[in-house]
Design a protein around this motif. Structure first.
Motif, mmCIF file in Angstrom:
data_model
loop_
_atom_site.group_PDB
_atom_site.id
_atom_site.type_symbol
_atom_site.label_atom_id
_atom_site.label_comp_id
_atom_site.label_asym_id
_atom_site.label_seq_id
_atom_site.Cartn_x
_atom_site.Cartn_y
_atom_site.Cartn_z
ATOM 1 N N THR A 1 8.695 7.088 -12.685
ATOM 2 C CA THR A 1 8.293 7.323 -14.133
ATOM 3 C C THR A 1 9.595 6.606 -14.843
ATOM 4 O O THR A 1 8.972 6.081 -15.921
ATOM 5 N N HIS A 2 10.576 6.691 -14.732
ATOM 6 C CA HIS A 2 11.713 6.293 -15.455
ATOM 7 C C HIS A 2 11.488 4.810 -15.573
ATOM 8 O O HIS A 2 11.647 4.302 -16.464
ATOM 9 N N LEU A 3 11.274 4.159 -14.403
ATOM 10 C CA LEU A 3 11.402 2.891 -14.453
ATOM 11 C C LEU A 3 10.213 2.274 -14.964
ATOM 12 O O LEU A 3 10.226 1.209 -15.578
ATOM 13 N N MET A 4 8.798 2.912 -15.050
ATOM 14 C CA MET A 4 7.884 2.667 -15.699
ATOM 15 C C MET A 4 8.129 2.705 -17.265
ATOM 16 O O MET A 4 7.687 1.741 -18.029
ATOM 17 N N VAL A 5 8.710 3.711 -17.757
ATOM 18 C CA VAL A 5 8.903 3.869 -19.162
ATOM 19 C C VAL A 5 10.025 2.720 -19.435
ATOM 20 O O VAL A 5 9.818 1.919 -20.625
ATOM 21 N N GLU B 1 10.790 -0.768 -2.037
ATOM 22 C CA GLU B 1 12.027 -0.220 -1.052
ATOM 23 C C GLU B 1 13.248 0.143 -1.925
ATOM 24 O O GLU B 1 14.000 1.014 -1.678
ATOM 25 N N THR B 2 13.432 -0.775 -3.117
ATOM 26 C CA THR B 2 14.541 -0.412 -3.924
ATOM 27 C C THR B 2 14.413 0.932 -4.839
ATOM 28 O O THR B 2 15.483 1.750 -4.584
ATOM 29 N N CYS B 3 13.077 0.958 -5.113
ATOM 30 C CA CYS B 3 12.830 2.305 -5.718
ATOM 31 C C CYS B 3 13.041 3.701 -4.890
ATOM 32 O O CYS B 3 13.870 4.680 -5.375
ATOM 33 N N LEU B 4 13.027 3.608 -3.669
ATOM 34 C CA LEU B 4 12.935 4.732 -2.705
ATOM 35 C C LEU B 4 14.311 4.766 -2.262
ATOM 36 O O LEU B 4 14.911 5.850 -2.357
ATOM 37 N N ARG B 5 15.043 3.639 -2.328
ATOM 38 C CA ARG B 5 16.667 3.815 -1.825
ATOM 39 C C ARG B 5 17.156 4.204 -2.952
ATOM 40 O O ARG B 5 18.066 5.298 -2.941
ATOM 41 N N GLU B 6 16.778 3.818 -4.356
ATOM 42 C CA GLU B 6 17.654 4.416 -5.600
ATOM 43 C C GLU B 6 17.239 5.827 -5.813
ATOM 44 O O GLU B 6 18.328 6.700 -5.926
ATOM 45 N N ALA B 7 16.204 6.246 -5.663
ATOM 46 C CA ALA B 7 15.714 7.815 -5.810
ATOM 47 C C ALA B 7 16.625 8.683 -4.546
ATOM 48 O O ALA B 7 17.124 9.766 -4.923
ATOM 49 N N GLU B 8 16.638 7.982 -3.338
ATOM 50 C CA GLU B 8 17.148 8.777 -2.230
ATOM 51 C C GLU B 8 18.841 8.830 -2.670
ATOM 52 O O GLU B 8 19.472 10.007 -2.378
ATOM 53 N N ALA B 9 19.570 7.746 -3.077
ATOM 54 C CA ALA B 9 20.952 7.905 -3.537
ATOM 55 C C ALA B 9 21.246 8.606 -4.683
ATOM 56 O O ALA B 9 22.222 9.389 -4.613
ATOM 57 N N GLN B 10 20.185 8.939 -5.469
ATOM 58 C CA GLN B 10 20.336 9.733 -6.611
ATOM 59 C C GLN B 10 19.951 11.075 -6.460
ATOM 60 O O GLN B 10 20.018 11.945 -7.228
ATOM 61 N N ALA B 11 19.510 11.421 -5.173
ATOM 62 C CA ALA B 11 18.952 12.801 -5.002
ATOM 63 C C ALA B 11 17.599 13.205 -5.987
ATOM 64 O O ALA B 11 17.879 14.572 -6.440
ATOM 65 N N LYS B 12 16.983 12.433 -6.456
ATOM 66 C CA LYS B 12 15.812 12.892 -7.110
ATOM 67 C C LYS B 12 14.492 12.501 -6.766
ATOM 68 O O LYS B 12 14.236 11.535 -5.649
ATOM 69 N N PRO B 13 13.357 13.138 -6.999
ATOM 70 C CA PRO B 13 12.135 12.725 -6.644
ATOM 71 C C PRO B 13 11.641 11.286 -6.925
ATOM 72 O O PRO B 13 12.004 11.064 -7.893
ATOM 73 N N PRO C 1 0.712 -1.016 0.075
ATOM 74 C CA PRO C 1 0.045 0.113 -0.085
ATOM 75 C C PRO C 1 0.863 1.138 -0.147
ATOM 76 O O PRO C 1 0.347 2.252 -0.267
ATOM 77 N N ARG C 2 2.011 1.148 0.440
ATOM 78 C CA ARG C 2 3.110 2.590 0.233
ATOM 79 C C ARG C 2 2.902 3.106 -1.277
ATOM 80 O O ARG C 2 3.087 4.271 -1.286
ATOM 81 N N TRP C 3 2.867 2.350 -2.069
ATOM 82 C CA TRP C 3 2.718 2.676 -3.534
ATOM 83 C C TRP C 3 1.661 3.810 -3.620
ATOM 84 O O TRP C 3 1.837 4.622 -4.738
ATOM 85 N N GLU C 4 0.646 3.597 -3.067
ATOM 86 C CA GLU C 4 -0.692 4.433 -3.163
ATOM 87 C C GLU C 4 -0.225 5.793 -2.871
ATOM 88 O O GLU C 4 -0.680 6.808 -3.337
#
Length: 159
Positions: free
Chosen positions: A116-120, A98-110, A10-13
């Motif tokens: 969106t990038h991963l969905m594309v 968790e992986t998406c959140l960790r990667e976004a934080e490591a790359q300092a991006k929203p 549910p965190r995805w929502e």
């Protein structure tokens, strides 16, 4: 394009995955003329995607996104254009919170930009694009940058 999402986590929502997925798929649809196509998305956690990665790729660890095309569409030569879909059901995508959140934080991006990038990226896999070799990777990454740019998201491959 129709996107059917199953929210196992549910965190995805809270991230707004439904809107992110629809926007990404609408842009890909426009780029490739995929009116009427369908995609299923599993919004899961690291434990679930690790299980899927183990079952389907023999790599039992978490990853950010997995995809399963409904049919083989890969190009016959490296860097070539994949076969056009003849099935409106393009396939399935799984994405791990968790992986998406960790990667976004490591790359300092929203996280919304990263997801969106991963969905594309996942949808391009469903369309037969890959990054197995340099020519395929160059083609796929170029398409990702083009599509994301139209969505107002900067090149994810630039430092």
């Amino acid at each position: 394009m129709s996107v059917d999402i199953v929210f196992e986590d549910p965190r995805w929502e809270g991230v707004g995955l439904a809107a992110i997925a629809e926007a990404a798929f609408d842009e890909v649809q426009a780029r490739f003329g995929l009116a009427g196509s369908e995609v299923a998305v599993l919004a899961c956690d690291d434990a679930r995607i690790a299980e899927l990665n183990g079952d389907f790729r023999e790599k039992p660890q978490p990853t950010n996104v997995l995809s399963w095309p409904s049919q083989e569409r890969g190009a016959q030569v490296p860097g070539g254009t994949p076969l056009a879909p003849d099935d409106l059901e393009l396939g399935d995508i799984a994405i791990a919170y968790e992986t998406c959140l960790r990667e976004a934080e490591a790359q300092a991006k929203p996280i919304s930009d990263h997801v969106t990038h991963l969905m594309v990226h996942g949808l391009l896999h469903l369309l037969g694009y890959d990054h197995i070799n340099d020519k395929d990777a160059g083609l796929m990454e170029g398409l990702e940058v083009e599509i994301l740019g139209k969505m107002g998201i900067s090149n994810p491959y630039e430092e």
